[in-house]
Design an enzyme around this catalytic site. Sequence first.
Site, PDB file in Angstrom:
ATOM      1  CD  GLU A   1      -3.285  -0.576   2.033  1.00 36.03           C
ATOM      2  OE1 GLU A   1      -3.031   0.085   3.059  1.00 36.03           O
ATOM      3  OE2 GLU A   1      -4.415  -1.035   1.790  1.00 36.03           O
TER       4      GLU A   1
ATOM      5  CG  HIS B   1       9.371 -29.161   0.507  1.00 34.64           C
ATOM      6  ND1 HIS B   1      10.324 -30.048   0.056  1.00 34.64           N
ATOM      7  CD2 HIS B   1       9.765 -28.771   1.744  1.00 34.64           C
ATOM      8  CE1 HIS B   1      11.237 -30.206   1.003  1.00 34.64           C
ATOM      9  NE2 HIS B   1      10.932 -29.439   2.028  1.00 34.64           N
TER      10      HIS B   1
ATOM     11  CE  LYS C   1     -11.237   0.846   1.704  1.00 34.42           C
ATOM     12  NZ  LYS C   1     -10.738   1.827   2.662  1.00 34.42           N
TER      13      LYS C   1
HETATM   14  O1  LIG Z   1      -8.552   0.907  10.034  1.00 29.26           O
HETATM   15  P1  LIG Z   1      -9.565   1.071   8.966  1.00 29.26           P
HETATM   16  O2  LIG Z   1      -9.910   2.498   8.719  1.00 29.26           O
HETATM   17  O3  LIG Z   1     -10.771   0.237   9.229  1.00 29.26           O
HETATM   18  O4  LIG Z   1      -8.940   0.572   7.610  1.00 29.26           O
HETATM   19  C1  LIG Z   1      -8.530  -0.764   7.422  1.00 29.26           C
HETATM   20  C2  LIG Z   1      -7.617  -0.872   6.229  1.00 29.26           C
HETATM   21  O5  LIG Z   1      -8.294  -0.492   5.038  1.00 29.26           O
HETATM   22  C3  LIG Z   1      -7.414   0.239   4.197  1.00 29.26           C
HETATM   23  O6  LIG Z   1      -7.840   1.558   4.231  1.00 29.26           O
HETATM   24  C4  LIG Z   1      -7.397  -0.241   2.764  1.00 29.26           C
HETATM   25  O7  LIG Z   1      -8.619  -0.665   2.349  1.00 29.26           O
HETATM   26  C5  LIG Z   1      -6.053   0.070   4.820  1.00 29.26           C
HETATM   27  O8  LIG Z   1      -5.181   1.069   4.456  1.00 29.26           O
HETATM   28  C6  LIG Z   1      -6.405   0.019   6.267  1.00 29.26           C
HETATM   29  O9  LIG Z   1      -5.371  -0.493   7.058  1.00 29.26           O
END
Ligand SMILES: O=P(O)(O)OC[C@H]1O[C@](O)(CO)[C@@H](O)[C@@H]1O
Length: 412
Positions: free
Chosen positions: A248, A274, A388
């Site tokens: 990331e 393996h 998302k």
């Molecule tokens: O702690 P949060 O805001 O729930 O985010 C969880 C994870 O999701 C992310 O934003 C990526 O989807 C990560 O960078 C982060 O660690």
Amino acid sequence: MNTNPLSQKAQQTLEYLQKLVTTLPLFQRLTDDMTAIQEKADHFRQFQDVLILGTGGSSLGGQAITALQESASPKLHFLDNIDAHTFADVLKTVSPHKTGVIAISKSGNTAETLMQLLTCLKVWDETPLAHHFLIVSEPGQNAIREVASKFSLPTLDHPDDIGGRFSAFTVVGMLPAFIAGIDGQSLRQGALDVLANLKEATVHDSPALVGALTQFSLCQQHVNQSVLFTYCDRLQLLASWYCQLWAESVGKKNAIGLAQGTTPIRAAGATDQHSQLQLYLDGPRDKFFTVLTLAQQHSLDSAQADFFDHPALTTLHNKTMGQLMIAEQMATIDTLKANNCPVRELKLEQLTPRSLGSLMMHFILETLAMAHLLEVNPFDQPAVEQGKKLALDYLSRAGGCAKHGAEVLIEE
Ligand SMILES: O=P(O)(O)OC[C@H]1O[C@](O)(CO)[C@@H](O)[C@@H]1O
């Protein structure tokens, strides 16, 4: 004055790192008071089981650290996914009255964590929720804090200026560490040791800078995969934490829109000898290897095999499992070298909270240095937002899942 562009970049990157040490909250907070975290941890230590809900940076640091847990209780369950089968399996093994639940989300708006929390609140509905639950999130208004407020659940603040994947030394890693009986102060001390060295370092003796420069130079030659081979099961979760940190932070477009980064890959020694090693030795020359070894492996009693004839057995006679592991870690390194694969060994004299803290801080610095060399922002992850949003969009549309031929089995 050195006019070699790489040497100039190296010097600038070292100065960048050294400046960050005095300015970045992540490094400034390593000496913060942890009394409030310890108090909450003491409360959760009374439970037989503790579920830790959260994903990515809100989970992986805690998982990596608590892999060092020596005591059998409380049993920590990191639930970092939304596979209902796994979730149901864990719920079957715990008794709500004897189990605490901690939900960690920096943003407080992550759908996976919210779904986990809402699911648990229903299961725990006959318990005093404020006794069993704790919410960790950044201050301000967000979805998880709305849940906390509605159900009067206690909360702890996640620092709002430290990103999830950089948060292992904050409440995110320290709370699980204390619950597991791990010395969090030593872990932080290990991180501070590395920062103290960095302050005095030159471009030639900063391990983080040298590691990043090596990978930067290699990636100019299309070596764009980074394999972390761990020769210790307790370090496998560290490898998972490292993969998120690296992926990331460095995998993104630079200021002129060029895609940058190298792909982190986990490998577990000796198991993956393996499975993956054939490809590593004989396949495309696009990988850089970090072999993480222990100077002293744990040993059980030596094997007795002098009454056998087969050499595969007699070689093991009077040897311990730890000796075999050491032989195998050496053999992997030497075989990679013999096949002209770029490899480095990071050897831990001992695996302790302090050495783990140093190792984690080393990887954080190396990641920041690599991002600087690649000219990308290590602290954002703009691309994941697209998926998302789309997932929530599909969820809110009736029949959205069917578009991909997926079905959701609803169990009553
Ligand atoms: O702690 P949060 O805001 O729930 O985010 C969880 C994870 O999701 C992310 O934003 C990526 O989807 C990560 O960078 C982060 O660690």
